[in-house]
Enzyme design. Structure first.
Site, PDB file in Angstrom:
ATOM      1  N   ASP A 115       2.245   2.004   3.383  1.00  0.00           N
ATOM      2  CA  ASP A 115       3.192   1.076   4.037  1.00  0.00           C
ATOM      3  C   ASP A 115       4.613   1.521   3.753  1.00  0.00           C
ATOM      4  O   ASP A 115       5.485   1.419   4.607  1.00  0.00           O
ATOM      5  CB  ASP A 115       3.142  -0.351   3.459  1.00  0.00           C
ATOM      6  CG  ASP A 115       1.774  -0.941   3.385  1.00  0.00           C
ATOM      7  OD1 ASP A 115       0.957  -0.612   4.236  1.00  0.00           O
ATOM      8  OD2 ASP A 115       1.542  -1.759   2.459  1.00  0.00           O
TER       9      ASP A 115
ATOM     10  N   HIS B 256       0.895  -1.158   0.000  1.00  0.00           N
ATOM     11  CA  HIS B 256       0.000   0.000   0.000  1.00  0.00           C
ATOM     12  C   HIS B 256       0.936   1.211   0.000  1.00  0.00           C
ATOM     13  O   HIS B 256       2.005   1.159   0.621  1.00  0.00           O
ATOM     14  CB  HIS B 256      -0.817   0.133   1.283  1.00  0.00           C
ATOM     15  CG  HIS B 256      -1.752  -0.984   1.597  1.00  0.00           C
ATOM     16  ND1 HIS B 256      -1.361  -2.093   2.283  1.00  0.00           N
ATOM     17  CD2 HIS B 256      -3.074  -1.131   1.356  1.00  0.00           C
ATOM     18  CE1 HIS B 256      -2.411  -2.895   2.453  1.00  0.00           C
ATOM     19  NE2 HIS B 256      -3.464  -2.334   1.887  1.00  0.00           N
TER      20      HIS B 256
HETATM   21  C1  XLS Z   1      -7.424  -6.544   4.425  1.00  0.00           C
HETATM   22  C2  XLS Z   1      -6.975  -6.775   3.059  1.00  0.00           C
HETATM   23  C3  XLS Z   1      -5.813  -5.909   2.618  1.00  0.00           C
HETATM   24  C4  XLS Z   1      -5.684  -5.938   1.129  1.00  0.00           C
HETATM   25  C5  XLS Z   1      -4.910  -4.814   0.550  1.00  0.00           C
HETATM   26  O1  XLS Z   1      -8.160  -7.322   5.020  1.00  0.00           O
HETATM   27  O2  XLS Z   1      -6.692  -8.118   2.906  1.00  0.00           O
HETATM   28  O3  XLS Z   1      -4.656  -6.303   3.251  1.00  0.00           O
HETATM   29  O4  XLS Z   1      -5.126  -7.125   0.682  1.00  0.00           O
HETATM   30  O5  XLS Z   1      -5.493  -3.581   0.798  1.00  0.00           O
END
Ligand code: XLS
Ligand code: NI
Ligand code: NI
Length: 436
Positions: free
Chosen positions: A103, A100
């Site tokens: 991140d 993301h």
């Molecule tokens: C959250 C999601 C997230 C997505 C990416 O539950 O799995 O991690 O994979 O935004």
């Protein structure tokens, strides 16, 4: 400077090895169904859990011991973390990673400053990708952590928040493109509701559709040809997430003219939260040509939330790989470990054990599934089960050659329908176990 000095490159040593820092089944160059395991499985390390996970939970403080962290969310720390991440992924030997925007880079005091910070970190990510050959499976935008997104982003009741989300996704797609990302993911973090009394659901969903069309237009305009993916999840953080499951996503995609724009990224723990099995969600998406990628993890049946544990269940990965092999792999998608070590597994070395386990479990599932497919015993049972459709009245129905009146005439003459034969469920379950 090494952040994991006690670990060297993880090698394949085979099933007899007792070395916890070696692969027993994942052998990158070994061929399976005409592809090397590396090409077939396309493993990816996620930045958020692996390099940003702190072990915090609703009841307690962070637990993770990460000696390289200085306790800040500064740009310097973000740049240093890139070194940590690439050392880890390189030693692991995973070909891909995902992030993301938030991140990898912290927010600044304005959108402009935030974008500049992201560019600085992205330049370093790019240099490390070039140095190591590690590629970006997908990028995405975090539109759920910052309080501005409390009511959602594309489905927010507030138009300025929609605009902010659009600007953020615009930038995230551009950076994904700059880093050669093969996909771009939309997980609707807070796109859902807690209370229908205060929610104009129709308006929110229409906004989400225009958001997606604008995202697609922008991607085209900058030459990004990566695949767009929706990631279904039924609940958490909202009570009801609009992208509930594969079926709800496909309904949204088709009723909003997004058929050629978006496929699905299916996550195990989200499937089970929706009351489905992972195999169901994979099969449902795949049969319609919409299975794009997977987020590999697992929940805990006794805990009702998204625990995002690493997959260690061979039965589960066999089921996943049966569907994935049937559609000839996932590329340009892959198998992304959207999974975190549990908060008691707080040492850096646990990150290696977790990923090695996940990769080996999938490699093992792939080998088992390949054998099941190759020997064809399961397929034969299914073929026989549907054989009444291959000729006679069944073939005519499938060809659209008969109507209700014809079927009535047919049945009046025949008198009764014989639903034979046995579903052989226990036999089939025994058969699967023979391969595991
Ligand atoms: C959250 C999601 C997230 C997505 C990416 O539950 O799995 O991690 O994979 O935004
Ligand atoms: Ni996910
Ligand atoms: Ni999840």
């Amino acid at each position: 400077m090494s952040y994991f000095p006690e670990v060297s490159k993880i090698e394949f040593e085979g099933p007899d090895s007792r070395n916890p820092l070696a692969y027993k089944y994942y052998n990158a160059s070994e061929t399976l169904c005409g592809k090397s395991m590396e090409e077939l499985l396309r493993f990816s390390v996620c930045y958020w859990h692996t390099f940003r996970g702190t072990g915090v939970d609703p009841f307690g403080a962070p637990t993770m011991d990460r000696p390289w962290e200085d306790g800040t969310d500064s740009v310097d720390m973000a740049l240093k973390r890139v070194d940590v991440a690439f050392e880890f992924i390189e030693k692991l030997g995973a070909p891909f990673y995902c992030w993301h925007d938030r991140d990898v880079a912290p927010e600044g005091s304005s959108l402009k400053e935030t974008n500049e910070i992201l560019d600085r970190v992205a330049a370093k990510l790019k240099a490390e990708q070039e140095r190591t050959g590690i590629k970006l499976l997908w990028g995405t935008a975090n539109m759920f952590s910052n309080p501005r997104f409390m009511h959602g982003a594309a489905t927010s009741c507030n138009a300025d928040v929609f605009a902010y989300g659009a600007a953020q996704v615009k930038k995230a797609i551009e950076v994904t493109h700059e880093l050669g990302g093969e996909n771009y993911v939309f997980w609707g973090g807070r796109e859902g509701y807690h209370n229908l009394f205060n929610t104009d659901m129709k308006r929110e969903l229409d906004h989400l559709a225009s958001f997606m069309h604008m995202a697609h237009e922008h991607a085209k305009s900058i030459g990004f040809t990566g695949q767009f993916l929706f990631e279904p999840k039924p609940k958490e953080p909202t009570k009801h997430q609009y992208d509930f499951d594969a079926a709800a996503c496909l309904n949204f995609i088709r009723s909003n003219g997004l058929e050629d724009v978006v496929k699905l990224n299916i996550e195990t723990n989200h499937a089970t939260l929706a009351g489905h099995t992972m195999m169901h969600e994979l099969e449902y998406s795949s049969m319609q040509g919409y299975l794009g990628s997977i987020d590999a993890n697992t929940g805990d049946l006794l805990l009702g939330w998204d625990t995002d544990q690493f997959p260690t269940d061979i039965y589960l990965t066999t089921q996943c790989m049966l569907v994935i092999l049937k559609q000839g792999g996932l590329a340009p998608g892959g198998i992304n470990f959207d999974a975190k070590v549990r908060r008691e597994s707080f040492e850096p070395i646990d990150l290696f054990y977790a990923h090695i386990g996940g990769m080996d479990t999938f490699a093992r599932g792939a080998k088992i599934a390949a054998k099941i497919i190759e020997e064809g015993r399961l397929a034969e049972i299914v073929t026989n089960r549907y054989s009444s459709w291959d000729s006679g009245i069944g073939a005519k129905i499938e060809a659209g050659e008969v109507n209700f009146a014809d079927l009535e005439t047919y049945m009046l003459k025949k008198g009764e329908a014989d639903p034979s034969g046995s579903g052989r469920q226990e036999l089939i379950e025994n058969l699967i176990n023979e391969y595991i």
